[in-house]
Design a protein around this motif. Sequence first.
Motif, PDB file in Angstrom:
ATOM      1  N   VAL A 211       0.817  -1.218   0.000  1.00 30.47           N
ATOM      2  CA  VAL A 211       0.000   0.000   0.000  1.00 30.47           C
ATOM      3  C   VAL A 211       0.847   1.264   0.000  1.00 30.47           C
ATOM      4  N   ARG A 212       2.100   1.158   0.447  1.00 33.01           N
ATOM      5  CA  ARG A 212       3.046   2.274   0.343  1.00 33.01           C
ATOM      6  C   ARG A 212       4.435   1.691   0.131  1.00 33.01           C
ATOM      7  N   ILE A 213       5.237   2.353  -0.693  1.00 30.10           N
ATOM      8  CA  ILE A 213       6.613   1.916  -0.916  1.00 30.10           C
ATOM      9  C   ILE A 213       7.420   3.125  -1.373  1.00 30.10           C
ATOM     10  N   GLY A 214       8.650   3.214  -0.904  1.00 35.57           N
ATOM     11  CA  GLY A 214       9.497   4.316  -1.337  1.00 35.57           C
ATOM     12  C   GLY A 214      10.598   4.613  -0.358  1.00 35.57           C
ATOM     13  N   LYS A 215      11.327   5.696  -0.621  1.00 29.82           N
ATOM     14  CA  LYS A 215      12.386   6.132   0.276  1.00 29.82           C
ATOM     15  C   LYS A 215      11.779   6.633   1.575  1.00 29.82           C
ATOM     16  N   ILE A 216      12.458   6.342   2.672  1.00 36.45           N
ATOM     17  CA  ILE A 216      11.908   6.685   3.978  1.00 36.45           C
ATOM     18  C   ILE A 216      11.711   8.185   4.123  1.00 36.45           C
ATOM     19  N   GLU A 217      12.647   8.994   3.571  1.00 39.55           N
ATOM     20  CA  GLU A 217      12.518  10.439   3.737  1.00 39.55           C
ATOM     21  C   GLU A 217      11.301  10.979   2.990  1.00 39.55           C
ATOM     22  N   ASP A 218      10.923  10.327   1.894  1.00 39.38           N
ATOM     23  CA  ASP A 218       9.733  10.765   1.162  1.00 39.38           C
ATOM     24  C   ASP A 218       8.460  10.379   1.904  1.00 39.38           C
ATOM     25  N   ILE A 219       8.449   9.199   2.481  1.00 38.83           N
ATOM     26  CA  ILE A 219       7.242   8.715   3.157  1.00 38.83           C
ATOM     27  C   ILE A 219       6.964   9.485   4.438  1.00 38.83           C
ATOM     28  N   ILE A 220       8.010   9.813   5.196  1.00 41.04           N
ATOM     29  CA  ILE A 220       7.768  10.491   6.478  1.00 41.04           C
ATOM     30  C   ILE A 220       7.605  12.005   6.324  1.00 41.04           C
ATOM     31  N   LYS A 221       7.602  12.509   5.087  1.00 43.89           N
ATOM     32  CA  LYS A 221       7.237  13.914   4.883  1.00 43.89           C
ATOM     33  C   LYS A 221       5.808  14.168   5.322  1.00 43.89           C
ATOM     34  N   GLU A 222       5.000  13.109   5.311  1.00 41.11           N
ATOM     35  CA  GLU A 222       3.587  13.228   5.674  1.00 41.11           C
ATOM     36  C   GLU A 222       3.366  13.123   7.184  1.00 41.11           C
ATOM     37  N   GLY A 223       4.434  12.867   7.929  1.00 40.46           N
ATOM     38  CA  GLY A 223       4.336  12.667   9.373  1.00 40.46           C
ATOM     39  C   GLY A 223       5.271  11.559   9.787  1.00 40.46           C
ATOM     40  N   SER A 224       5.192  11.132  11.033  1.00 42.47           N
ATOM     41  CA  SER A 224       6.035  10.033  11.479  1.00 42.47           C
ATOM     42  C   SER A 224       5.626   8.753  10.764  1.00 42.47           C
ATOM     43  N   LEU A 225       6.510   7.769  10.778  1.00 38.60           N
ATOM     44  CA  LEU A 225       6.173   6.492  10.152  1.00 38.60           C
ATOM     45  C   LEU A 225       4.962   5.866  10.819  1.00 38.60           C
ATOM     46  N   GLU A 226       4.844   6.064  12.126  1.00 33.58           N
ATOM     47  CA  GLU A 226       3.673   5.540  12.827  1.00 33.58           C
ATOM     48  C   GLU A 226       2.389   6.185  12.289  1.00 33.58           C
ATOM     49  N   ASP A 227       2.430   7.498  12.055  1.00 34.09           N
ATOM     50  CA  ASP A 227       1.260   8.197  11.515  1.00 34.09           C
ATOM     51  C   ASP A 227       0.896   7.664  10.133  1.00 34.09           C
ATOM     52  N   VAL A 228       1.918   7.482   9.284  1.00 30.73           N
ATOM     53  CA  VAL A 228       1.674   6.997   7.932  1.00 30.73           C
ATOM     54  C   VAL A 228       1.120   5.579   7.967  1.00 30.73           C
ATOM     55  N   PHE A 229       1.711   4.746   8.843  1.00 32.57           N
ATOM     56  CA  PHE A 229       1.266   3.358   8.953  1.00 32.57           C
ATOM     57  C   PHE A 229      -0.195   3.294   9.401  1.00 32.57           C
ATOM     58  N   MET A 230      -0.527   4.051  10.413  1.00 29.89           N
ATOM     59  CA  MET A 230      -1.913   4.035  10.918  1.00 29.89           C
ATOM     60  C   MET A 230      -2.881   4.576   9.868  1.00 29.89           C
ATOM     61  N   ALA A 231      -2.430   5.515   9.058  1.00 30.95           N
ATOM     62  CA  ALA A 231      -3.291   6.050   8.005  1.00 30.95           C
ATOM     63  C   ALA A 231      -3.587   4.992   6.954  1.00 30.95           C
ATOM     64  N   THR A 232      -2.612   4.124   6.665  1.00 34.20           N
ATOM     65  CA  THR A 232      -2.867   3.067   5.679  1.00 34.20           C
ATOM     66  C   THR A 232      -3.898   2.079   6.207  1.00 34.20           C
ATOM     67  N   LEU A 233      -3.905   1.851   7.503  1.00 33.29           N
ATOM     68  CA  LEU A 233      -4.918   0.965   8.077  1.00 33.29           C
ATOM     69  C   LEU A 233      -6.293   1.627   8.034  1.00 33.29           C
ATOM     70  N   GLY A 234      -6.303   2.937   8.191  1.00 33.39           N
ATOM     71  CA  GLY A 234      -7.561   3.672   8.150  1.00 33.39           C
ATOM     72  C   GLY A 234      -8.174   3.735   6.783  1.00 33.39           C
ATOM     73  N   ASP A 235      -7.332   3.449   5.754  1.00 33.61           N
ATOM     74  CA  ASP A 235      -7.825   3.477   4.376  1.00 33.61           C
ATOM     75  C   ASP A 235      -8.552   2.199   3.976  1.00 33.61           C
ATOM     76  N   GLU A 236      -8.564   1.181   4.863  1.00 36.19           N
ATOM     77  CA  GLU A 236      -9.181  -0.095   4.498  1.00 36.19           C
ATOM     78  C   GLU A 236     -10.667   0.098   4.201  1.00 36.19           C
TER      79      GLU A 236
END
Length: 236
Positions: A211-236
Amino acid sequence: MLKITNLTKKYGDKIAIDNISIEVKSGEIFGFIGHNGAGKTTTIKCIVGILSFEDGNILIDADSIKDEPIKCKTKMAYIPDNPDIYETLTGIEYLNFVSDIYDVDKNIRQNLIDKYSKEFEIYNDLDNVISSYSHGMKQKLVVISALVHSPKILVLDEPFVGLDPKAQFQLKEIMKDLCNDGMSIFFSSHVLAVVEKLCDKIAIINKGKIVRIGKIEDIIKEGSLEDVFMATLGDE
């Protein structure tokens, strides 16, 4: 170094891994995260040749795990989330056993065993039988056994579980050093803070799909990795 292309794995009618593609280059630390049952361990077992798969391919240093399984396995090391080892052996007997399988020169193996066993502080315990080891000591021994044959790619499933904080720090430093020397590392972990600090790239898997893949610095621009991870679960 590791290239997964359109990988699909089924258990009967259930699709456990659904057409995923991942590439890990030499010198990269790649984090693979997802909740329990998302498909992490199944993917890893396909990579290392434990499980067969229906569609797609997995290349280890340009060789297919389907077509050249032994050749691929000589180039990598795998540390499962719950390693089972021969507990009637001593620690040094186990490390020599693994070294013999990979035909590691006796001088090279001894230097590596000494180096890593001292770093993980089990050097003085290597003559003891493994059944006397704590869980953390067994985990350290398995890590050393994976490093003693100098693999090109290291595949780890929850490698920090059972390790004390000092050993966790040592493993992270070793991982960085090995990647600086050109090794590739692919690992899963539930410890998102470690993944965020340690990895060059990550993939998040959910219900068998990336559901998400890429460089870590690009992904965490949206927030912490925890925030991004929880958002992907919220997209179910």
